[in-house]
Each structure stands twice: as C-alpha cells, then as structure tokens.
Design a protein around this motif. Structure first.
Motif, PDB file in Angstrom:
ATOM      1  N   ALA A  18      40.026  12.896  -9.200  1.00 24.50           N
ATOM      2  CA  ALA A  18      38.342  13.549  -8.721  1.00 24.50           C
ATOM      3  C   ALA A  18      38.900  14.404  -8.019  1.00 24.50           C
ATOM      4  O   ALA A  18      37.988  16.034  -8.151  1.00 24.50           O
ATOM      5  CB  ALA A  18      37.786  12.346  -7.407  1.00 24.50           C
ATOM      6  N   ALA A  19      39.949  15.313  -7.073  1.00 31.41           N
ATOM      7  CA  ALA A  19      40.287  16.278  -6.817  1.00 31.41           C
ATOM      8  C   ALA A  19      40.939  17.429  -7.705  1.00 31.41           C
ATOM      9  O   ALA A  19      40.342  19.039  -7.784  1.00 31.41           O
ATOM     10  CB  ALA A  19      41.543  15.808  -5.863  1.00 31.41           C
ATOM     11  N   PHE A  44      34.473   3.983  -6.824  1.00 35.76           N
ATOM     12  CA  PHE A  44      34.249   5.224  -6.899  1.00 35.76           C
ATOM     13  C   PHE A  44      33.058   5.301  -7.283  1.00 35.76           C
ATOM     14  O   PHE A  44      33.227   5.600  -8.725  1.00 35.76           O
ATOM     15  CB  PHE A  44      35.788   6.530  -7.527  1.00 35.76           C
ATOM     16  CG  PHE A  44      36.579   5.594  -6.685  1.00 35.76           C
ATOM     17  CD1 PHE A  44      37.146   7.436  -6.601  1.00 35.76           C
ATOM     18  CD2 PHE A  44      37.948   5.189  -7.568  1.00 35.76           C
ATOM     19  CE1 PHE A  44      38.441   7.211  -6.035  1.00 35.76           C
ATOM     20  CE2 PHE A  44      38.913   5.124  -6.237  1.00 35.76           C
ATOM     21  CZ  PHE A  44      39.477   5.965  -5.633  1.00 35.76           C
ATOM     22  N   PRO A  45      32.331   5.484  -6.526  1.00 32.61           N
ATOM     23  CA  PRO A  45      30.891   5.029  -7.140  1.00 32.61           C
ATOM     24  C   PRO A  45      30.215   6.432  -7.983  1.00 32.61           C
ATOM     25  O   PRO A  45      29.466   6.120  -8.654  1.00 32.61           O
ATOM     26  CB  PRO A  45      29.670   4.713  -6.581  1.00 32.61           C
ATOM     27  CG  PRO A  45      30.487   5.070  -4.873  1.00 32.61           C
ATOM     28  CD  PRO A  45      32.267   5.168  -4.955  1.00 32.61           C
ATOM     29  N   GLY A  46      30.587   7.029  -7.185  1.00 34.09           N
ATOM     30  CA  GLY A  46      30.400   9.192  -7.851  1.00 34.09           C
ATOM     31  C   GLY A  46      30.517   9.479  -8.998  1.00 34.09           C
ATOM     32  O   GLY A  46      31.198  10.111  -9.421  1.00 34.09           O
ATOM     33  N   LEU A  47      32.271   8.228  -9.710  1.00 31.88           N
ATOM     34  CA  LEU A  47      32.477   8.529 -11.082  1.00 31.88           C
ATOM     35  C   LEU A  47      31.816   7.691 -12.293  1.00 31.88           C
ATOM     36  O   LEU A  47      31.746   6.544 -11.676  1.00 31.88           O
ATOM     37  CB  LEU A  47      34.169   8.604 -11.167  1.00 31.88           C
ATOM     38  CG  LEU A  47      34.865   9.564  -9.649  1.00 31.88           C
ATOM     39  CD1 LEU A  47      36.318   9.352 -10.007  1.00 31.88           C
ATOM     40  CD2 LEU A  47      34.442  11.726 -10.062  1.00 31.88           C
ATOM     41  N   ALA A  48      31.923   7.964 -13.560  1.00 37.11           N
ATOM     42  CA  ALA A  48      31.477   7.504 -14.026  1.00 37.11           C
ATOM     43  C   ALA A  48      33.058   6.319 -15.420  1.00 37.11           C
ATOM     44  O   ALA A  48      34.525   7.236 -15.081  1.00 37.11           O
ATOM     45  CB  ALA A  48      31.231   8.423 -15.583  1.00 37.11           C
ATOM     46  N   PHE A  49      33.367   5.513 -14.637  1.00 36.92           N
ATOM     47  CA  PHE A  49      34.238   4.871 -15.943  1.00 36.92           C
ATOM     48  C   PHE A  49      34.247   4.255 -17.080  1.00 36.92           C
ATOM     49  O   PHE A  49      33.344   3.151 -17.550  1.00 36.92           O
ATOM     50  CB  PHE A  49      35.103   3.548 -14.945  1.00 36.92           C
ATOM     51  CG  PHE A  49      35.586   3.699 -14.262  1.00 36.92           C
ATOM     52  CD1 PHE A  49      36.783   4.569 -13.370  1.00 36.92           C
ATOM     53  CD2 PHE A  49      34.824   4.205 -12.197  1.00 36.92           C
ATOM     54  CE1 PHE A  49      37.315   5.385 -12.140  1.00 36.92           C
ATOM     55  CE2 PHE A  49      35.027   4.970 -11.267  1.00 36.92           C
ATOM     56  CZ  PHE A  49      37.137   5.176 -11.627  1.00 36.92           C
TER      57      PHE A  49
END
Length: 208
Positions: A18-19, A44-49
């Motif tokens: 993410a960084a 990590f709700p801001g990322l798509a997995f």
C-alpha cells in the motif's frame, strides 16, 4: 496469519504494498489458506483483493501464476512473499527505483543476512545483478522476497515445470543480463518459529 507484534504477518506485507501505491492486491494461497483473503479485505477496506487458490508444485510455479495474473491488467507490478518483513518506505523506494529505471525484472536486496538458505547476489555499480546464488562472489547482499516484474517479462515466462525453484529462474535471467537490483536497508525473513522474536523487535523499532 500468525500474529507478529499484534497483527497477522500478512498485514505487515500489505502495508508495504500500500505504501508503494498499490490499489489492488492479488493473494495466492494453497487450498488451506481460505481465511487469508477475507481477513485482508476486512483489514484493508481501501484495497481490492483478488483471491487465487492453487496447490502449486514449486515456488517458480507460484511466481509464474501470480505474474501472469497481474500482467493481464498491469504493465508492471510488485510481487512479495508473505514472509518478507520490509519497512513500507523501503518497499515504496524499491517500486520508485524500478519504475524509473524500467528493468525487465527487479530484485530487492538487503545486506542483513538472516535466512538459513540465503540467495546471494552480486550488484554492479549501475544496478545490474551480475551473479546470483552459487555464481555470486562478493556475497554482500541477499534477496529478500520482493520482486518487480513487467508484463513483457511475464509473457516470456517458461512452462511451470521448467524450473524447480524460483531462484533457479532468477539465476537464469541474471545470466542473461535481465535483472536489476535495489539495495534496501535491513529486512527480515520470517519463516521459522525462532524468527518471531527478532521480528517483534524489528517491527517495534521500525514502527516507532
């Protein structure tokens, strides 16, 4: 999923990605790892997995599977093993240097040796990795489980059974002059119970 400094190990790895600017993460697990992707999506709700399940026969087959999956939508990308503890700022620096230099394949290297089977690398002043593994002579740095790949390199990956280990593939690519290295600061490899104590101290020091 084992906790290290109060969080699952995989969370620390995703922090680094993410960084570096990742907006989506592909997660490869074997058939026993069904809890991993849902846990990461929750944390990590801001990322798509993108969850992939496969009982691969080798580390190279796993690397190949993920590379080809990512190459479907990205011109270049990072791949991390789940046992690589690397400060997020260093993951971001690795991404920037590889992105700006545009090698076909990039290897993150560290001078800190803690792996029981280190993959030694010789690094030229211009950033090229000149030797890997048994061919290395300087032995001042080792790989640390973080890789950069381009779509073009992924499309040239050989068959899954062409290499027994990822390090064998990387050694062949190094001999062909296709690998660039970035020397990072201290990183840790966490794949044995005895590594946990050192990992706790490392994370405490690097997250202050």
């Amino acid at each position: 999923m084992i906790p290290v400094a109060g969080r699952p190990l995989a969370h620390w790895v995703v922090d680094g990605l993410a960084a570096a600017g990742a907006k989506a993460v592909t997660v490869l697990t074997n058939s026993r790892g069904g809890a991993v992707a849902p846990d990461l999506a929750h944390a990590f709700p801001g990322l798509a997995f993108d969850a992939v399940t496969a009982d691969t026969a080798s580390s190279f087959e796993s690397f190949r599977l993920v590379s080809l999956r990512l190459a479907e939508t990205a011109e270049h990308f990072l791949i991390s093993t789940t046992d690589a503890l690397i400060p997020p700022a260093e993951v971001a620096r690795f991404w920037r240097e590889c992105r700006d230099t545009s090698p076909e394949i990039g290897l993150a290297l560290t001078p800190h040796i803690d792996d029981e089977k280190p993959l030694w690398a010789d690094l030229a002043k211009d950033g090229r990795v000149t030797a890997l593994g048994a061919a290395a002579r300087d032995k001042s740095a080792v790989t640390c489980g973080l890789y950069y790949m381009t779509r073009a390199a992924a499309k040239r990956l050989p068959a899954p059974d062409s290499h027994r280990r990822l390090r064998d593939f990387l050694a062949a690519q190094t001999a062909a002059g296709r690998v660039y290295g970035v020397l990072l600061s201290k990183t840790l490899d966490v794949d044995r119970p005895q590594d946990l104590a050192a990992a706790e101290i490392f994370l405490t020091e690097t997250t202050k």
